[in-house]
Scaffold this motif. Structure first.
Motif, PDB file in Angstrom:
ATOM      1  N   THR A  57     -98.532 -27.279  71.950  1.00  0.00           N
ATOM      2  CA  THR A  57     -99.144 -26.251  72.737  1.00  0.00           C
ATOM      3  C   THR A  57     -98.865 -24.917  72.396  1.00  0.00           C
ATOM      4  N   VAL A  63     -98.602 -20.543  73.688  1.00  0.00           N
ATOM      5  CA  VAL A  63     -97.712 -20.726  74.909  1.00  0.00           C
ATOM      6  C   VAL A  63     -96.333 -21.418  74.454  1.00  0.00           C
ATOM      7  N   ALA A  65     -92.622 -22.818  75.558  1.00  0.00           N
ATOM      8  CA  ALA A  65     -91.722 -23.232  76.752  1.00  0.00           C
ATOM      9  C   ALA A  65     -90.719 -24.011  76.032  1.00  0.00           C
ATOM     10  N   LEU A  71     -94.119 -26.213  81.933  1.00  0.00           N
ATOM     11  CA  LEU A  71     -95.696 -26.031  81.845  1.00  0.00           C
ATOM     12  C   LEU A  71     -96.425 -26.578  83.139  1.00  0.00           C
ATOM     13  N   GLY A 171    -101.137 -18.343  77.804  1.00  0.00           N
ATOM     14  CA  GLY A 171    -100.325 -18.381  79.120  1.00  0.00           C
ATOM     15  C   GLY A 171    -101.127 -17.570  80.316  1.00  0.00           C
ATOM     16  N   ALA A 191     -99.803 -27.036  82.483  1.00  0.00           N
ATOM     17  CA  ALA A 191    -100.637 -26.132  81.526  1.00  0.00           C
ATOM     18  C   ALA A 191    -100.692 -26.711  80.072  1.00  0.00           C
ATOM     19  N   ILE A 192    -101.467 -27.756  79.647  1.00  0.00           N
ATOM     20  CA  ILE A 192    -101.671 -28.253  78.414  1.00  0.00           C
ATOM     21  C   ILE A 192    -103.091 -28.957  78.212  1.00  0.00           C
TER      22      ILE A 192
END
Length: 440
Positions: A57, A63, A65, A71, A171, A191-192
């Protein structure tokens, strides 16, 4: 003279069959490099779980994290997006969702049983899948309509948990996608994206649960990953480029038909737009409309390339030849823009979705008519169907033999089993020939 925007073909030409086969040909197999890359990604996710997912990611979506949990969008975030979007956008999403839900409720299948004269009961138990994964594209384009079309049938089927994944490059999340997830009842959204998201859904990680089936479109890496994980999970389909086939008798405004062809061509350069008509004069009129309208399109370059490479205006002798070609092509989307289109419906054997009449453009089906827009492509309508509630339900056979019924069936089973030299099968059945069992 500049090259024509779209190819012209005639069913009567001696080379027609060869030209049509070449035009329809589509190789959906990834090249060796993509296959190798995807296999590596799948292996990493399977072995290292969350840590590998975070690494990919960062590399592919930029992004950062500390954990996969960071995520995940909360339900509060999804509903906040629903509040943020424009009122007209929300109304359109909600209206489309309601129509999609109503249509798919008619598809829901129920369990059934019947009892034979001797008391034996036979039937089928229908149950929803426990957990389904939904891939939502989030790179060059975002598709909130895809969220509705994939998630709502799953929920109508009774799927207990729907886990969605969607990349957010840099993002940046798309509020329309988040809002659609809220409306459709998506339970969890991460969010992947990419092959790594498919792997996470197929195999599970410390944070993302393993699912029973994966649905939803994606790029070549996503499609390749879906192909490679099949067997570990179920799939909806491996989709090819978008397609439309319009059959017109020459009485529809040629501008309408030109725009219908554009509606698929604008997806990407590999999309296919075909028009069949028994009127050569009408094909000329549509070609003129294409030339005039194309410069007004925002995605002019994509449409021009699509029509030039894979589009065609095809002249036929009559409607009988047109229907013959429809069944040969087995299109994803079929428009019958003719008088009394219902008369041809019984003759259509192969098509993903059929749009009847001059006022039913394919675009309505993409968004809000109600039927699903996830459809078989590349001729697979010969053996495949649109995504539906039935794709999220499983069926188990139910057999409950009465003593009398078991005795009757045992005689048949014994003969067949001994014919296959499977004597344990035979003796298992034969024990039921008499109460209390016992050896021979």
């Amino acid at each position: 003279m500049s090259k024509a925007v779209i190819n012209r073909m005639s069913r009567s030409a001696p080379d027609f069959d060869a030209r049509l086969d070449a035009l329809l040909a589509w190789d959906s197999v990834s090249d060796a490099g993509v296959v190798s890359t995807v296999a590596s990604v799948l292996g990493e996710i399977r072995e290292h779980g969350d840590s590998a997912l975070l690494d990919y990611t960062r590399r592919f979506d930029s992004v950062e994290a500390e954990s996969v949990a960071e995520l995940e969008f909360s339900q509060q975030q999804l509903h906040a997006a629903l509040q943020r979007i424009d009122a007209k956008q929300r109304q359109a999403l909600e209206r489309a969702a309601e129509r999609i839900r109503l249509y798919h409720e008619h598809q829901r299948q129920e369990s059934w049983q019947y009892q034979e004269a001797d008391g034996t009961v036979l039937g089928q138990q229908v149950r929803p899948m426990d957990r389904v994964g939904l891939y939502v594209p989030g790179g060059k384009a975002t598709y909130p309509s895809s969220v509705l079309m994939n998630a709502i049938p799953a929920k109508v089927a009774g799927v207990a948990e729907l886990v969605a994944v969607s990349p957010t490059p840099g993002g940046q999340a798309n509020d329309m996608v988040l809002a659609a997830a809220a409306i459709a009842g998506v339970d969890r959204l991460f969010a992947i994206g990419g092959a790594q998201a498919i792997a996470a859904l197929a195999y599970g990680t410390e944070t993302i649960p393993r699912v029973d089936k994966i649905v939803g479109p994606g790029n070549i890496y996503v499609a390749t990953a879906k192909r490679q994980v099949f067997g570990s999970v179920g799939l909806d389909m491996i989709a090819g480029p978008s397609e439309i086939l319009v059959v017109c008798d020459g009485k529809t405004d040629p501008d309408w038909i030109a725009m219908d062809l554009f509606s698929q061509a604008e997806h990407d350069e590999d999309a296919q737009s075909l028009l069949i008509s028994p009127s050569a004069e009408y094909l000329d009129q549509v070609a003129a409309s294409i030339d005039r309208l194309l410069p007004t399109m925002e995605r002019e370059d994509i449409i021009r390339r699509s029509l030039s490479d894979r589009g065609a205006l095809i002249a036929v002798a009559d409607m009988s030849e047109a229907i013959e070609l429809v069944n040969r092509i087995a299109p994803e989307h079929l428009e019958l823009s003719v008088d009394e289109p219902e008369q041809y419906l019984p003759q259509i054997r192969h098509a993903g979705a059929i749009f009847l009449g001059r006022h039913t453009p394919e675009a309505l089906g993409d968004y809000c008519a109600g039927p699903n827009h996830v459809l078989p492509t590349s001729g697979t309508a010969r053996f495949s169907s649109p995504l539906g509630v039935y794709d999220f339900q499983k069926r188990s056979s139910v057999i409950n033999c009465s003593p009398a019924g078991a005795a009757v069936l045992a005689e048949t089973a014994s003969v067949l089993a001994r014919g296959e030299s499977l004597t344990a099968h035979a003796r298992s059945a034969e024990y039921r020939l008499r109460d209390g069992g016992g050896d021979e």
